[in-house]
Design an enzyme around this catalytic site. Structure first.
Site, PDB file in Angstrom:
ATOM      1  N   LYS A 125     -60.206   1.854  31.612  1.00 35.18           N
ATOM      2  CA  LYS A 125     -59.113   1.498  32.521  1.00 35.18           C
ATOM      3  C   LYS A 125     -57.865   2.341  32.221  1.00 35.18           C
ATOM      4  O   LYS A 125     -57.774   2.967  31.162  1.00 35.18           O
ATOM      5  CB  LYS A 125     -58.816  -0.004  32.416  1.00 35.18           C
ATOM      6  CG  LYS A 125     -60.043  -0.878  32.780  1.00 35.18           C
ATOM      7  CD  LYS A 125     -60.433  -0.823  34.247  1.00 35.18           C
ATOM      8  CE  LYS A 125     -61.859  -1.198  34.587  1.00 35.18           C
ATOM      9  NZ  LYS A 125     -62.301  -2.538  34.284  1.00 35.18           N
TER      10      LYS A 125
HETATM   11  C1  PLP Z   1     -63.224  -3.731  34.500  1.00 39.67           C
HETATM   12  C2  PLP Z   1     -63.236  -4.720  35.600  1.00 39.67           C
HETATM   13  C3  PLP Z   1     -63.355  -6.104  35.381  1.00 39.67           C
HETATM   14  C4  PLP Z   1     -63.676  -6.704  34.059  1.00 39.67           C
HETATM   15  O1  PLP Z   1     -62.885  -6.296  33.019  1.00 39.67           O
HETATM   16  P1  PLP Z   1     -63.495  -6.311  31.537  1.00 39.67           P
HETATM   17  O2  PLP Z   1     -62.288  -6.061  30.688  1.00 39.67           O
HETATM   18  O3  PLP Z   1     -64.513  -5.216  31.458  1.00 39.67           O
HETATM   19  O4  PLP Z   1     -64.081  -7.645  31.295  1.00 39.67           O
HETATM   20  C5  PLP Z   1     -63.254  -6.956  36.462  1.00 39.67           C
HETATM   21  N1  PLP Z   1     -63.069  -6.493  37.698  1.00 39.67           N
HETATM   22  C6  PLP Z   1     -62.958  -5.178  37.959  1.00 39.67           C
HETATM   23  C7  PLP Z   1     -62.706  -4.730  39.361  1.00 39.67           C
HETATM   24  C8  PLP Z   1     -63.067  -4.254  36.927  1.00 39.67           C
HETATM   25  O5  PLP Z   1     -62.985  -2.945  37.212  1.00 39.67           O
END
Ligand code: PLP
Length: 380
Positions: A191
Site C-alpha cells: 500500500k
Molecule cells: C489491502 C486491502 C484490504 C485489506 O488490507 P490488509 O491490510 O491486507 O488486511 C482491504 N481492501 C482493499 C481494497 C485492499 O486493497
C-alpha cells in the site's frame, strides 16, 4: 538469469528510509516491542491527518473493516452492499460477521461501484455499504453521501488503497458524511503507506472508543481498581510498536510519495502507445493517490502469455483483481458468471503496471517500450 533478476522491475516496492530503519532498531532495543508508545504516537498522527477524528491502529486493514462492521452492529440477517471488483478482504469480512454481501456492478469509467445502481439496491435490510476506492481513485464522496444520507445505514469506506488521496481537496479519512461513517486503511507492504502489515480505523463521533479497543484485543478490559473483565468477544488485532515506527517514518514522506506517483503516471499517459487498444484509467490528477496504474489489455489478448512475456523482459505485472464473486467460496453461495458483467470484463482484462515512488522516469519508458513490443507481437 542473474543479470535479468538484478534489473527486474517489480510492480511495486516499498520505500523505507534509513531514518525509519534506525527508529525501528530503537524500538527493538527499547524492551517494548508490542503495542505501546509508538502505536499511540502513530494513532495521534493519523488522527491529526484525518481532521482530528478518532483513529485506532490495527494489525491489518481486514481487521479494521471487521471491527467497523461489529461496531456498526452488522450481523446475521443484515445485508451489506459492496463492489465485486476489489481485494477479496472487502467481502470476506461481511461473511465473517455473519451478514450477507450484496454486490453492485462497477462503473467502467471509474472501475468503482456504480452509484446509480447502488442507490437502487438499498433495502431496509441494508445495514451498511462498503465503497472501495480502487487503485486509489476515490468514489465520488458527494454522490455517495447524498445517497447514504437518505437511509439509516452506516458507510464503511474501504480506503485501504486511498490513503493520501483527496476528494475536492479534502483528504480521504476526514469526514464527508454526517460523521457516522467509518474509514478503514490498510498498511500492507504494497500500500502507499506501509507498516509491513497493519491498518487503521477512523471512527465516527458517536462511537464507543473503549468498545473498539476491546474488539481489537480479546474483549479484555482492566479497571482503575485493578479488576479485570471480558464482556464481549474481541479479536487479536493490535499493531506492534515495531510496525508503528515504520508507519511514523512513512507518514513524513506521504505527500512526497503521492507527488512522485502522479509524475510517473503522467509519464505513462504520455508514453503509452495509444494505438494499441489499451483502455487507460481515468486521468484524475486532482484526487487519486495513484495506488496502482492499471490498464485493460486489448480484446482477445492472452493475459497469462502477456504477463509471462513481460516477466522475460524483466518487468513485473500484477493482476488486481479478478471479480471476486467468481471465486469458489462465492460461487457456492449462488453467484455466477454474468451477474456483474462490467466487473467480470474488467477483472479479466486488467493488469497493474509497475508504479512506486522510487521508480525512475527511465523505468516508465522501459515499461512502455516492452508493452508496445509485447502487444504488437501478440496481436500480429
Ligand atoms: C489491502 C486491502 C484490504 C485489506 O488490507 P490488509 O491490510 O491486507 O488486511 C482491504 N481492501 C482493499 C481494497 C485492499 O486493497
Amino acid at each position: 538469469m542473474g543479470e535479468m533478476s538484478m534489473s527486474f522491475l517489480p510492480f511495486t516496492r516499498p520505500t523505507i528510509d534509513e531514518e525509519t530503519i534506525a527508529d525501528v532498531a530503537g524500538v527493538l532495543r527499547s524492551g517494548w516491542i508490542t503495542s505501546g508508545p509508538k502505536v499511540q504516537a502513530f494513532e495521534a498522527a493519523l488522527s491529526a491527518y484525518c481532521g482530528g477524528r478518532p483513529v485506532r491502529a490495527f494489525s491489518s486493514g481486514t481487521a479494521a473493516l471487521e471491527v467497523a462492521l461489529r461496531l456498526a452492529k452488522v450481523g446475521a440477517g443484515d445485508t451489506v452492499i459492496t463492489t465485486p471488483l476489489t481485494w477479496v478482504a472487502t467481502a470476506n469480512v461481511i461473511l465473517e460477521v455473519g451478514a450477507t454481501p450484496v454486490f453492485v456492478d462497477v462503473d467502467p469509467a471509474t472501475r468503482n461501484i456504480d452509484l446509480d445502481q447502488l442507490a437502487a439496491r438499498i433495502t431496509p435490510q441494508t445495514k451498511a455499504i462498503i465503497p472501495v476506492d480502487l487503485a486509489g481513485l476515490p468514489v465520488d464522496r458527494d454522490r455517495l453521501y447524498a445517497i447514504a444520507g437518505k437511509h439509516p445505514l452506516r458507510v464503511i469506506e474501504d480506503a485501504a488503497q486511498s490513503f493520501g488521496a483527496t476528494w475536492n481537496g479534502q483528504p480521504i479519512g476526514t469526514s464527508f458524511g454526517d460523521r457516522r461513517d467509518f474509514v478503514a486503511f490498510s498498511f500492507h507492504a504494497n500500500k502507499n503507506l506501509t507498516t509491513g502489515e497493519g491498518g487503521a480505523l477512523v471512527l465516527p463521533v458517536d462511537m464507543d472508543l473503549a468498545l473498539c479497543e476491546r474488539l481489537r484485543l480479546q474483549g479484555f478490559q482492566r479497571f482503575a481498581d485493578g479488576g479485570m473483565d471480558v464482556d464481549v468477544l474481541g479479536g487479536k488485532f493490535n499493531l506492534t510498536d515495531i510496525a508503528a515506527a515504520i508507519g511514523l517514518g512513512q507518514l513524513k514522506r506521504l505527500d512526497e510519495f503521492t507527488a512522485r506517483r502522479r509524475e510517473l503516471v503522467q509519464r505513462y499517459f504520455a508514453g503509452l502507445d495509444h494505438t494499441l487498444g489499451l483502455q487507460l484509467p481515468l486521468a484524475d490528477f486532482a484526487n487519486s493517490n495513484w495506488h496502482m496504474f492499471q490498464v485493460l489489455l486489448p480484446d482477445g489478448t492472452d493475459r497469462g502469455a502477456f504477463i509471462a512475456t513481460m516477466k522475460e523482459k524483466g518487468i513485473g505485472i500484477g493482476v488486481h483483481y479478478p471479480a471476486l464473486h467468481l471465486f469458489s467460496l462465492y460461487r457456492a453461495m449462488g453467484f455466477k458468471p454474468g451477474d456483474f458483467p462490467q466487473a467480470e470484463r474488467i477483472g479479466a482484462a486488467i493488469v497493474t503496471l509497475p508504479l512506486f515512488p522510487a521508480m525512475q522516469d527511465a523505468d516508465v519508458d522501459r515499461v512502455c517500450a516492452a508493452l508496445t513490443q509485447t502487444l504488437t507481437q501478440a496481436l500480429a
